[in-house]
Design an enzyme around this catalytic site. Structure first.
Site, PDB file in Angstrom:
ATOM      1  N   GLY A  36      12.796 -38.659 -44.764  1.00  8.86           N
ATOM      2  CA  GLY A  36      13.430 -37.336 -44.717  1.00  8.86           C
ATOM      3  C   GLY A  36      13.940 -36.938 -46.100  1.00  8.86           C
ATOM      4  CG  HIS A  37      17.113 -39.181 -47.980  1.00  2.44           C
ATOM      5  ND1 HIS A  37      17.260 -40.351 -47.279  1.00  2.44           N
ATOM      6  CD2 HIS A  37      18.297 -38.531 -47.867  1.00  2.44           C
ATOM      7  CE1 HIS A  37      18.484 -40.416 -46.780  1.00  2.44           C
ATOM      8  NE2 HIS A  37      19.137 -39.326 -47.109  1.00  2.44           N
ATOM      9  N   GLY A 149      18.717 -30.737 -45.987  1.00  2.00           N
ATOM     10  CA  GLY A 149      17.964 -30.953 -44.752  1.00  2.00           C
ATOM     11  C   GLY A 149      18.577 -30.198 -43.580  1.00  2.00           C
ATOM     12  CE  LYS A 151      20.191 -36.525 -38.474  1.00  2.15           C
ATOM     13  NZ  LYS A 151      21.303 -36.940 -39.215  1.00  2.15           N
ATOM     14  CG  MET A 188      13.152 -40.195 -40.127  1.00  2.00           C
ATOM     15  SD  MET A 188      12.020 -40.126 -41.510  1.00  2.00           S
ATOM     16  CE  MET A 188      10.494 -40.443 -40.644  1.00  2.00           C
TER      17      MET A 188
END
Ligand code: AMP
Length: 284
Positions: A36-37, A149, A151, A188
């Site tokens: 994800g990063h 993100g 997220k 993630m």
């Protein structure tokens, strides 16, 4: 990849590279990297001449000291991963570099409603800590583009607000990248490494509960579907902070949906002391 530990060193390096307008992309992280990063680094590479990443586990954003203590640190692996992803400059400051005056009695940011709801409500002080570190990192890196993100949906909104508050709205463009997920749907997260094997399997329920809302929500009252999603989590032993449906632009909670308004479902829940968060935009 050049590694800088001191703000001055980073500043001089970027100056020496004679970076002009629209050329620095910045990816701030707390390390313990995952794909994800790296997807943020990828996005930054496509749009900037220089990609600066940072690793800093920010003490002021942990409202739970145990969570800070247990936060995974995998620095050597992270350095290799950032290098492999094409990061140009990696900034790894110390707490003293970020907080030269210490971590007490620091600036307070007026985040208004955002700080009273969802993560703001359940993690008092968390977003003040996020603003402190981001304010300082932005001041040091001076990026043209910032990569965050989805997220951390509410965090993206808070950082946009911070950029407004510090008067940098015209200088820094915020780019929000989609949430990368494991095959079973689990978003993630660095914290996933702290899940016990049995809990790791159950952890995917958080994205399943959000997907259930996304696929079944109809116009009208939202309580019943939120309760059903909560039940899915309770059955797997989660301790729930919240499962909510909110206006995607303001995060005001939506109790009665008109079927058109853009909304997002968000959840935060613990599985055996590991707190996981996730969200899904319902209608785009
Ligand atoms: P963190 O290291 O957790 O502070 O995250 C650093 C950045 O990576 C933040 O902008 C996060 O929103 C982003 N991020 C974390 N997890 C994911 C993910 N699964 N997909 C995409 N971006 C993510």
């Amino acid at each position: 990849m050049i590694i800088c530990k001191k703000p001055r060193e980073l500043h001089d390096l970027l100056e020496k590279k004679n970076i002009g307008q629209q050329e620095i992309g910045f990816v701030p992280t707390m390390g313990a990297l995952h794909a994800g990063h790296l997807s943020l680094v990828d996005a930054a590479k496509k749009q900037n001449k220089i990609v600066v990443c940072s690793i800093f586990v920010n003490p002021t954003q942990f409202n739970d000291p145990q969570d800070f203590k247990k936060y995974p640190v995998t620095l050597e692996k992270d350095i290799l991963m950032f290098e492999g992803a094409g990061c140009d400059v990696l900034f790894i400051p110390s707490v003293e570099d970020i907080y030269p005056k210490g971590t007490n009695n620091l600036e307070h940011y007026d985040l208004g409603f955002l700080e009273t709801v969802l993560e703001g409500k359940f993690r008092p002080g968390h977003f003040q800590g996020v603003c402190l570190v981001m304010g300082r990192l932005l001041e040091i890196v001076l990026p043209n583009n910032l990569y965050l993100g989805q997220k951390d949906y509410q965090q993206c909104m808070v950082i946009k607000k911070l950029i407004e508050l510090i008067g940098s709205k015209d200088k820094i463009k915020v780019n929000i990248c989609p949430t990368l997920r494991e095959e079973d749907g689990l978003a993630m997260s660095s914290r996933n490494t702290r899940l016990l094997p049995g809990d790791r399997i159950k952890a995917a329920t958080i994205s399943k509960a959000l997907r259930y809302i996304k696929e079944n929500l109809k116009a009208g009252h939202t309580k019943k579907i939120k309760d059903e999603a909560k039940e899915l989590l309770l059955q797997k032993g989660f301790l729930i902070d919240y499962v909510e449906i909110a206006n995607a632009d303001t995060l005001e909670l939506v109790e009665n949906w008109n079927g058109k308004q853009k909304i997002v479902a968000l959840a935060a829940a613990f599985i055996n002391n590991v707190r996981l968060i996730d969200n899904m935009v319902i209608n785009t």
